[in-house]
Design an enzyme around this catalytic site. Structure first.
Site, PDB file in Angstrom:
ATOM      1  N   TYR A 198       0.828  -1.286   0.120  1.00 39.61           N
ATOM      2  CA  TYR A 198      -0.104   0.032   0.130  1.00 39.61           C
ATOM      3  C   TYR A 198       1.049   1.246  -0.073  1.00 39.61           C
ATOM      4  O   TYR A 198       0.661   2.052  -0.925  1.00 39.61           O
ATOM      5  CB  TYR A 198      -0.913  -0.014   1.324  1.00 39.61           C
ATOM      6  CG  TYR A 198      -2.160   1.112   1.164  1.00 39.61           C
ATOM      7  CD1 TYR A 198      -2.919   1.216   0.070  1.00 39.61           C
ATOM      8  CD2 TYR A 198      -2.125   1.769   2.381  1.00 39.61           C
ATOM      9  CE1 TYR A 198      -3.773   2.165   0.295  1.00 39.61           C
ATOM     10  CE2 TYR A 198      -3.049   2.642   2.375  1.00 39.61           C
ATOM     11  CZ  TYR A 198      -4.046   3.024   1.397  1.00 39.61           C
ATOM     12  OH  TYR A 198      -5.055   3.928   1.531  1.00 39.61           O
TER      13      TYR A 198
HETATM   14  N1  LIG Z   1      -9.932   4.731   5.240  1.00 42.89           N
HETATM   15  C1  LIG Z   1      -9.015   5.249   5.628  1.00 42.89           C
HETATM   16  O1  LIG Z   1      -8.277   5.035   6.586  1.00 42.89           O
HETATM   17  C2  LIG Z   1      -8.164   5.889   4.275  1.00 42.89           C
HETATM   18  C3  LIG Z   1      -7.150   6.498   4.634  1.00 42.89           C
HETATM   19  C4  LIG Z   1      -6.357   7.160   3.667  1.00 42.89           C
HETATM   20  C5  LIG Z   1      -6.704   7.320   2.420  1.00 42.89           C
HETATM   21  N2  LIG Z   1      -7.684   6.510   1.925  1.00 42.89           N
HETATM   22  C6  LIG Z   1      -8.033   6.486   0.565  1.00 42.89           C
HETATM   23  O2  LIG Z   1      -9.267   6.898   0.444  1.00 42.89           O
HETATM   24  C7  LIG Z   1      -9.971   6.177  -0.832  1.00 42.89           C
HETATM   25  C8  LIG Z   1     -11.085   5.877  -0.358  1.00 42.89           C
HETATM   26  O3  LIG Z   1     -11.201   5.170   0.901  1.00 42.89           O
HETATM   27  P1  LIG Z   1     -12.331   4.338   1.828  1.00 42.89           P
HETATM   28  O4  LIG Z   1     -11.908   4.401   3.221  1.00 42.89           O
HETATM   29  O5  LIG Z   1     -13.488   5.442   1.268  1.00 42.89           O
HETATM   30  O6  LIG Z   1     -12.810   3.019   1.023  1.00 42.89           O
HETATM   31  P2  LIG Z   1     -13.900   2.194   0.588  1.00 42.89           P
HETATM   32  O7  LIG Z   1     -15.223   2.586   1.326  1.00 42.89           O
HETATM   33  O8  LIG Z   1     -13.378   0.946   0.396  1.00 42.89           O
HETATM   34  O9  LIG Z   1     -14.034   2.916  -0.912  1.00 42.89           O
HETATM   35  C9  LIG Z   1     -13.463   2.613  -1.930  1.00 42.89           C
HETATM   36  C10 LIG Z   1     -14.343   3.037  -3.291  1.00 42.89           C
HETATM   37  O10 LIG Z   1     -13.320   2.685  -4.482  1.00 42.89           O
HETATM   38  C11 LIG Z   1     -14.344   2.079  -5.287  1.00 42.89           C
HETATM   39  N3  LIG Z   1     -13.183   1.217  -6.124  1.00 42.89           N
HETATM   40  C12 LIG Z   1     -12.410   0.240  -5.898  1.00 42.89           C
HETATM   41  N4  LIG Z   1     -11.958  -0.359  -7.057  1.00 42.89           N
HETATM   42  C13 LIG Z   1     -12.619   0.345  -7.928  1.00 42.89           C
HETATM   43  C14 LIG Z   1     -12.681   0.234  -9.365  1.00 42.89           C
HETATM   44  N5  LIG Z   1     -11.878  -0.852  -9.955  1.00 42.89           N
HETATM   45  N6  LIG Z   1     -13.291   0.848 -10.215  1.00 42.89           N
HETATM   46  C15 LIG Z   1     -14.272   1.797  -9.748  1.00 42.89           C
HETATM   47  N7  LIG Z   1     -14.272   1.985  -8.467  1.00 42.89           N
HETATM   48  C16 LIG Z   1     -13.530   1.218  -7.409  1.00 42.89           C
HETATM   49  C17 LIG Z   1     -15.219   1.380  -4.578  1.00 42.89           C
HETATM   50  O11 LIG Z   1     -16.381   0.928  -5.323  1.00 42.89           O
HETATM   51  P3  LIG Z   1     -16.929  -0.368  -5.935  1.00 42.89           P
HETATM   52  O12 LIG Z   1     -16.557  -1.529  -4.803  1.00 42.89           O
HETATM   53  O13 LIG Z   1     -18.504  -0.283  -5.883  1.00 42.89           O
HETATM   54  O14 LIG Z   1     -15.962  -0.423  -7.129  1.00 42.89           O
HETATM   55  C18 LIG Z   1     -15.536   2.328  -3.398  1.00 42.89           C
HETATM   56  O15 LIG Z   1     -16.633   3.092  -3.762  1.00 42.89           O
HETATM   57  C19 LIG Z   1      -9.246   5.296  -0.993  1.00 42.89           C
HETATM   58  O16 LIG Z   1      -8.150   5.632  -2.102  1.00 42.89           O
HETATM   59  C20 LIG Z   1      -8.110   4.842   0.098  1.00 42.89           C
HETATM   60  O17 LIG Z   1      -6.931   4.419  -0.454  1.00 42.89           O
HETATM   61  C21 LIG Z   1      -8.460   5.525   3.017  1.00 42.89           C
END
Ligand SMILES: NC(=O)c1ccc[n+]([C@@H]2O[C@H](COP(=O)([O-])OP(=O)(O)OC[C@H]3O[C@@H](n4cnc5c(N)ncnc54)[C@H](OP(=O)(O)O)[C@@H]3O)[C@@H](O)[C@H]2O)c1
Length: 259
Positions: free
Chosen positions: A151
């Protein structure tokens, strides 16, 4: 004046969904993109965020998205939130499948979106003062941690892509913004990372007083996009106060110490 229109990826859950809602409530037209059409359609019914189902790792899907966008209105902002983590293996134990997934989802999807949507951003910037390309990376892009290698590598690569893009667009009225969140408690992020193990996912946040919420990050994103067009927030690192650094997370209630 017509509304500005944003394309928000990852809109089916977590930070992306919260961002789509936040922009909508601030008067943006929003197209929400993710793979799960049912969740996008529920969001559309509740908020007016227009649902567009696409897999961002598939070239033809992103090409079709771009041509649908070109025919349906301007694109003032690309908000690339989709992505995520798979596994917490140490480098020596990492699996190629997980590492490949993370590179595809976080890096190649971002590059593909830029390749296909930049002409639309340029068109909107030419007629409506400026446009934005915003990416949600992570503090994992800045500091490595044991079990984070795959990651860390993917998010650092995404972050570098964002920095290169900002340099390449110098002289154009297009802002390139990176938002790097620390710990955000969303429903699916840790669950997906940990292979669906709900107890392990809960442990990530155990006793942490107020991890960031998806809405907290969405607020920062909405602020960045709403700032005057000449103000570019290059990089915003946002963490919960309990997380002073990647390796320094307070568990238990935050308490004032005697001085
Ligand atoms: N949560 C944390 O602690 C955190 C911290 C720092 C950064 N982030 C970053 O923030 C972003 C969102 O995280 P989150 O916590 O909201 O996670 P999440 O709820 O798992 O959301 C991920 C989103 O990405 C979409 N996605 C994944 N693969 C995809 C694909 N191939 N095509 C289109 N859509 C896709 C998923 O939708 P579908 O499954 O419906 O496609 C979902 O809507 C990510 O980039 C993550 O790395 C998260």
């Amino acid at each position: 004046m017509a509304n500005r229109r944003a394309v928000v990826t990852g809109a089916s859950s977590g930070i992306g969904e919260a961002t789509a809602r936040a922009l909508r409530s601030r008067g943006w037209d929003v197209v929400g993109v993710a793979r799960r059409a049912d969740r996008l359609e529920a969001l559309e019914a509740a908020t007016g965020v227009v649902a567009y189902a696409a897999d961002l790792t598939v070239e033809a899907d992103v090409e079709a998205l771009a041509s649908w966008l070109a025919g349906s209105g301007p694109v003032h902002a690309l908000v690339q939130v989709a992505g995520g983590a798979r596994g917490t293996d140490r480098v020596a134990e990492g699996t190629a499948a997980d590492w490949r997934w993370m590179y595809e989802a976080n890096v190649l999807s971002s590059q593909r979106l830029v390749a296909h949507l930049l002409p639309l951003l340029r068109r909107a910037a030419a007629s409506d003062s400026h446009a934005d390309a915003l990416f949600v990376t992570s503090t994992a892009a800045q500091v490595a941690y044991p079990g984070g290698g795959g990651y860390n590598a993917a998010k650092a690569a995404e972050s570098m892509l964002v920095s290169a893009l900002r340099l390449e667009l110098n002289g154009e009225p297009i802002r390139v913004i990176e938002i790097a969140p620390g710990m955000v408690r969303t429903e699916e992020f840790s669950l997906n990372r940990l292979g669906g193990d709900a107890a392990a996912a809960d442990d990530v946040y155990a006793d942490v007083e107020q991890p960031l919420s998806a809405d907290d990050v969405a607020d920062v994103i909405a602020y960045a996009l709403g700032a005057p067009g000449h103000v570019n927030l290059d990089l915003v690192t946002v963490r919960p106060v309990a997380q002073s650094a990647q390796h320094l997370l307070a568990r238990g209630p935050l308490r004032v110490r005697e001085s």
